[in-house]
Structures are given as structure tokens and as C-alpha cells.
Write a protein that holds these residues in place. Structure first.
Motif, short mmCIF file in Angstrom:
data_model
loop_
_atom_site.label_atom_id
_atom_site.label_comp_id
_atom_site.label_asym_id
_atom_site.label_seq_id
_atom_site.Cartn_x
_atom_site.Cartn_y
_atom_site.Cartn_z
N SER A 4 4.25 11.99 -6.18
CA SER A 4 2.87 11.52 -6.12
C SER A 4 2.67 10.56 -7.29
O SER A 4 2.72 10.96 -8.45
CB SER A 4 1.88 12.67 -6.23
N ALA A 5 2.48 9.31 -6.94
CA ALA A 5 2.25 8.31 -7.98
C ALA A 5 0.94 8.64 -8.69
O ALA A 5 0.76 8.33 -9.86
CB ALA A 5 2.19 6.92 -7.35
N LYS A 6 0.06 9.28 -7.97
CA LYS A 6 -1.26 9.57 -8.53
C LYS A 6 -1.20 10.69 -9.56
O LYS A 6 -1.72 10.54 -10.66
CB LYS A 6 -2.20 9.96 -7.39
N LYS A 54 -1.25 -6.58 -8.58
CA LYS A 54 -2.28 -6.02 -7.71
C LYS A 54 -2.60 -7.09 -6.70
O LYS A 54 -2.76 -8.25 -7.02
CB LYS A 54 -3.53 -5.71 -8.53
N ASP A 93 0.63 14.32 -2.66
CA ASP A 93 -0.58 15.12 -2.90
C ASP A 93 -1.49 15.21 -1.68
O ASP A 93 -2.26 16.15 -1.54
CB ASP A 93 -1.35 14.55 -4.11
N ILE A 94 -1.37 14.22 -0.79
CA ILE A 94 -2.23 14.28 0.39
C ILE A 94 -1.41 14.37 1.69
O ILE A 94 -1.91 14.13 2.78
CB ILE A 94 -3.19 13.06 0.48
N ASN A 104 5.91 8.89 -1.12
CA ASN A 104 4.78 8.91 -2.06
C ASN A 104 3.53 9.51 -1.40
O ASN A 104 3.49 9.72 -0.20
CB ASN A 104 4.52 7.48 -2.54
N LYS A 105 2.54 9.73 -2.23
CA LYS A 105 1.25 10.31 -1.80
C LYS A 105 1.45 11.75 -1.31
O LYS A 105 0.77 12.20 -0.39
CB LYS A 105 0.57 9.45 -0.74
N ASN A 137 0.78 -1.24 0.00
CA ASN A 137 0.00 0.00 0.00
C ASN A 137 0.81 1.28 0.00
O ASN A 137 0.25 2.36 0.13
CB ASN A 137 -0.98 0.06 1.19
N ALA A 138 2.11 1.17 -0.14
CA ALA A 138 2.91 2.38 -0.25
C ALA A 138 2.61 3.08 -1.58
O ALA A 138 2.82 4.28 -1.73
CB ALA A 138 4.39 2.04 -0.15
N GLY A 139 2.10 2.31 -2.54
CA GLY A 139 1.75 2.88 -3.83
C GLY A 139 2.65 2.39 -4.96
O GLY A 139 2.76 3.05 -6.00
N LYS A 140 3.26 1.24 -4.79
CA LYS A 140 4.20 0.73 -5.78
C LYS A 140 3.51 0.50 -7.14
O LYS A 140 4.00 0.95 -8.18
CB LYS A 140 4.85 -0.57 -5.29
N SER A 141 2.38 -0.18 -7.09
CA SER A 141 1.69 -0.47 -8.36
C SER A 141 1.24 0.81 -9.03
O SER A 141 1.36 0.97 -10.25
CB SER A 141 0.47 -1.35 -8.12
N THR A 142 0.74 1.72 -8.23
CA THR A 142 0.27 2.99 -8.78
C THR A 142 1.43 3.74 -9.43
O THR A 142 1.30 4.31 -10.52
CB THR A 142 -0.35 3.85 -7.66
P1 GDP Z 1 1.24 -1.18 -3.45
O1 GDP Z 1 0.72 -2.20 -2.52
O2 GDP Z 1 2.51 -0.58 -2.90
O3 GDP Z 1 1.38 -1.61 -4.86
O4 GDP Z 1 0.18 0.05 -3.41
P2 GDP Z 1 -0.95 0.48 -4.47
O5 GDP Z 1 -0.30 1.04 -5.68
O6 GDP Z 1 -1.90 -0.61 -4.64
O7 GDP Z 1 -1.61 1.72 -3.71
C1 GDP Z 1 -2.25 1.59 -2.46
C2 GDP Z 1 -3.30 2.67 -2.32
O8 GDP Z 1 -2.70 3.97 -2.25
C3 GDP Z 1 -4.27 2.71 -3.49
O9 GDP Z 1 -5.54 2.97 -2.96
C4 GDP Z 1 -3.77 3.88 -4.32
O10 GDP Z 1 -4.80 4.49 -5.05
C5 GDP Z 1 -3.22 4.82 -3.26
N1 GDP Z 1 -2.15 5.66 -3.79
C6 GDP Z 1 -1.01 5.25 -4.39
N2 GDP Z 1 -0.24 6.31 -4.73
C7 GDP Z 1 -0.89 7.42 -4.35
C8 GDP Z 1 -0.60 8.82 -4.42
O11 GDP Z 1 0.41 9.29 -4.92
N3 GDP Z 1 -1.53 9.68 -3.90
C9 GDP Z 1 -2.67 9.23 -3.32
N4 GDP Z 1 -3.49 10.15 -2.85
N5 GDP Z 1 -2.99 7.92 -3.24
C10 GDP Z 1 -2.11 7.02 -3.74
#
Ligand code: GDP
Length: 447
Positions: free
Chosen positions: A339-341, A245, A307-308, A304-305, A195-200
Motif C-alpha cells: 500500500s503506497a498510502k 504529478k 489497503d482497499i 498496490n492499494k 493511476n496505479a499509484g506510482k507517484s504515491t
Molecule cells: P500514478 O499515476 O501511478 O502516479 O498514480 P498516483 O500516485 O497519482 O495515484 C493515483 C490515485 O490512487 C491517487 O488518488 C492516490 O491517492 C491513489 N492511491 C495511490 N496509492 C494508493 C494506495 O496504496 N491506497 C489507496 N487507497 N489509494 C492509493
């Protein structure tokens, strides 16, 4: 003697394989109580490889309900003492839920696993083996223990794990250029907690939704490599965890992800550790970072993230300070807010990754190195314990990726670690080595 454990559910042909490899030699039956009760052991020979083989048989007649619990104990005990586990599945009947469960136990172990799809004689071979890919334990190979087919594949699969390091090492070193230049695709891994946002982030970087979003965690968990270009430069993403995912995150997956992390680190040149701005830097992150450095890879950190993120500058400085404190061996590890988003910060981060690879691949000339060395010793002489003079003669770089040096001299066994640290810090600073791991080895000469 190296140890190989045969594991798998009943009736996949483990005993047939055991008998084929151990032959007529007497198989010991270990009759100690408990988990080892029903195992067989024997000396196995396979195309010149000699090893001890453990067969975890003895459950063929058990009832289906109570089987898994007891089987698990025995399987895990055998695997724990083995150098490699040979996981046998039945290509004819296909992958069963019990196979999948065993695969899950095996993923939690540190022992390397090779998967054999048995009963795959003749045409059935490849097809039966394909299904075993879904176990997510690497490339399976087709085998027929009964007909003696696939024995060479078995040999190839086992050999890297059971040949002694001394035998395997020189070969590898000869192949690898010790000063391989920083060219070719950048091998980049993205690691971090779930959930760190790797996939995103991966999605954002490659610019299209190409991630595998299968419902089953683990379906494609063997290393996945994604190639793409960033501003005309090739990048090879060797991330394994972030390319999938996950349906849900539970304890087992946390564990699984630690193995993924190790695999990614092994394959990468540069590793980006992704943090979650809403959680900050946690102890587990520092452990991963430390692991990357220990493995000699170039480490970068991205929050990461962004933006928030709340209290952005305090957060950034807090993480920076915690890194300086927690990873004191390297100063100024590249730190980015992304921000991965939205994509913010990603270009700068990748640009920095290319630069970091150059620093990690750097070769310093012996002349320059020894001019620095003499100055460093003049500035601060090595101590003379009990009046014994330690003589430092010269230094040479033996490889890059990461930069690795050897210092020659005498009585080096008396050189305190603090002095070696002084030299490392001075080398870093004076020769502008950058925030990459460095290695310094000491080689003693007589007199
Ligand atoms: P992974 O487990 O590291 O691959 O994490 P995911 O890519 O599945 O992301 C986990 C959650 O964080 C998802 O709900 C994403 O939408 C959210 N997320 C990832 N990157 C960002 C970001 O840069 N900004 C925000 N606001 N949310 C993000």
C-alpha cells in the motif's frame, strides 16, 4: 545513409540550417503530391558525419489558423522516415504554443528527437536554450545556424543517432564490464499504468513530499533521478513517469506514458511493475511486463492499494496464476502486495529488489556450468534429426545483467527451440538462477 529531419514552426531558421549543412549542393525539391510536397532534401556534411537531410519547410506564408493541421502531417511523415529528428526552436522569441504543440506530436513518435535552440548567438546562448527544457524532449543545445555557433554541440547531439550500430557498439562494450558486480546504488524504476499509484509510492518511499506537482503535464518529463537511502543502501529511482504529478489523464498521456516506460526500463536494473488492486492484472500490464523481460531487466510486480483490496487472497492468487500463464518464460516472478498510502509491504519489496539485482548480476563459473551442462545432456540427449548427430561441446557465460550464455557445438542450426528451452529451464533450476531473464546463444563450430 542515415536520415535527419529538421522540424519546427516557420521562421525558426530551419532553412538557414539546412543551407549551412547541405551547402551549395543541389537541394532536391520533392514534388510528389500530398505531405511531401514542400520538403527539401539534400546530402549533408557535418564534421565528418554524412547524412541525408530533410527540411520540412514551405509553410512560412501560411495563415496561422490552418497551419497546424497540415504542418503536422508533413512533420510526422518526415520524422517517421528519419533516424533522428532535429527540432528547431527560436531562442530569441522563446517557446510558443505552436512549439509546444509540435513537441506533443514528437513525443508520440518512436524517432529520437534532439532539440536545437536556434538564433542563440553569443550571450543569448544558454539562456535561450534553457527555456527549451520545458518542451520535455531532453537537453536542448544552443545553436546559431546563421553565425555557425554551436555546430559541435549539434554534432554531439546527432552523432549517437546516426552513426551505424557497428561503429558505436564496440566502444560501448569495451567500457562496460560484462560482469559488473551488484554494487553501487540500486537503479530502480517503477512503471505501471496511470493511476496505479506510482507517484504515491515514490512519495512514501522517500518519506517526504518531493514530487514535482507542476500544473502542466510534461513540464519536467525528461528523465528525473531521485537518490535516497533505504536502510543504509543507496537507491537511485530512475522512474520518469511516476516522479511527476499529472494534471489529467487522457489518451495522449497514455501514449506518452508508454515512451516514459521504455525510457525507465532502459535505465533501470530492477523494474517494479505496479498494479492497481482495484483493477487487477490487465492485458496492458502483461505487455509492460513482457517488455521488461525482453529488455533483459529484472522484473518484480507489486499490487498496490492493498489497503482497499477486496477479496485479497483470491486477488493475489489470481494475479499469480495469470503471471505464470502470461509470462511463462520466468517462473515465480517476485510478487508483492503493498500500500503506497500506508507503507505496508514496501520494505519487503525493496529488500527483494536488492536480492533480485544480485541474481541478475550473477556469474557462474565455467567449471560449475559445464558440470551442469554434461549432466543435463546426459539426462536428455539432443535429438538426432535425419540421423545427424548434434554435438554440444561446452557452455560459457559471457556476461551478467542479465546472465547470458553461449553454447558451442556443431550442427546447432538443427537444434530445436524446444531443446534450448529445456536447457534454459534446467539451468534455471539446477543452478538456482532466480526469477530473472536468461539469455542463451548458440555458436556453431565447423565439422
Ligand atoms: P500514478 O499515476 O501511478 O502516479 O498514480 P498516483 O500516485 O497519482 O495515484 C493515483 C490515485 O490512487 C491517487 O488518488 C492516490 O491517492 C491513489 N492511491 C495511490 N496509492 C494508493 C494506495 O496504496 N491506497 C489507496 N487507497 N489509494 C492509493
Amino acid at each position: 545513409k542515415p536520415v535527419v529531419a529538421i522540424v519546427g514552426r516557420p521562421n525558426v531558421g530551419k532553412s538557414t540550417l539546412f543551407n549551412r549543412l547541405v551547402g551549395k549542393r543541389v537541394a532536391l525539391v520533392d514534388d510528389r503530391p500530398g505531405v511531401t510536397r514542400d520538403r527539401r532534401e539534400g546530402d549533408a556534411h557535418l564534421l565528418g558525419l554524412d547524412f541525408k537531410l530533410i527540411d520540412t519547410a514551405g509553410f512560412e506564408d501560411e495563415d496561422e489558423q490552418s497551419l497546424p493541421g497540415r504542418m503536422r502531417k508533413q512533420t510526422e511523415a518526415a520524422v517517421a522516415e528519419a533516424d533522428v529528428a532535429l527540432f528547431v526552436v527560436d531562442a530569441k522569441s522563446g517557446i510558443t504554443p505552436l512549439d509546444e504543440e509540435i513537441a506533443r506530436w514528437l513525443r508520440g513518435s518512436d524517432t529520437p528527437i534532439v532539440v536545437a535552440a536556434n538564433k542563440a548567438e553569443g550571450k543569448l546562448g544558454m539562456e535561450g536554450a534553457m527555456e527549451a527544457y520545458t518542451l520535455g524532449l531532453g537537453d536542448p543545445f544552443a545553436l546559431s545556424a546563421e553565425h555557425g555557433e554551436g555546430i559541435v554541440d549539434l554534432f554531439d547531439a546527432l552523432r549517437p543517432h546516426i552513426e551505424r550500430d557497428e561503429d558505436a557498439e564496440p566502444e560501448r562494450q569495451e567500457e562496460e564490464d560484462p560482469f559488473k558486480p551488484a554494487t553501487g546504488p540500486l537503479k530502480l524504476a517503477i512503471v505501471g499504468r496511470p493511476n496505479a499509484g506510482k507517484s504515491t509510492l515514490v512519495n512514501q518511499m522517500i518519506g517526504e513530499d518531493r514530487l514535482i506537482t507542476g500544473p502542466e503535464a510534461g513540464i519536467t518529463r525528461d528523465s528525473i533521478t531521485l537518490n535516497w537511502e533505504w536502510q543504509g543502501h543507496k537507491v537511485e529511482l530512475v522512474d520518469t513517469a511516476g516522479l511527476r504529478k499529472r494534471a489529467k489523464v487522457d489518451d495522449k498521456l497514455e501514449k506518452l506514458s508508454a515512451m516514459d516506460t521504455k525510457r525507465s526500463i532502459d535505465m533501470a536494473e530492477v523494474v517494479i511493475l505496479l498494479l492497481d488492486a482495484t483493477r487487477g492484472l490487465e492485458a496492458q500490464d502483461l505487455r509492460i511486463a513482457d517488455q521488461v523481460i525482453q529488455e533483459g531487466r529484472a522484473l518484480m510486480i507489486a499490487i498496490n492499494k492493498w489497503d482497499i483490496a477486496e477479496g485479497a487472497s483470491a486477488l493475489f492468487n489470481g494475479v499469480k496464476a495469470a503471471l505464470e500463464e502470461g509470462l511463462s518464460q520466468i517462473k515465480n516472478i517476485p510478487l508483492f502486495a503493498v500500500s503506497a498510502k500506508t507503507g505496508k509491504g514496501i520494505d519487503q519489496m525493496i529488500e527483494a529488489a536488492f536480492l533480485l539485482r544480485e541474481q541478475w548480476s550473477r556469474r557462474v563459473s565455467t567449471g560449475e556450468l559445464n558440470r551442469w551442462f554434461d549432466d543435463a545432456i546426459d539426462a536428455h540427449n539432443p535429438p538426432a534429426p535425419k540421423g545427424q548427430r548434434i554435438k554440444l561441446r561446452y557452455i560459457t557465460q559471457v556476461k551478467s545483467r542479465p546472465p547470458t550464455f553461449v553454447i558451442f557445438g556443431n550442427r546447432l542450426d538443427m537444434l530445436p527451440a524446444s531443446y534450448v528451452r529445456y536447457l534454459e529451464n534446467s539451468l534455471r533450476k539446477d543452478l538456482k538462477m532466480g526469477p530473472v531473464p536468461l539469455r542463451i546463444n548458440l555458436r556453431m563450430q565447423s565439422n
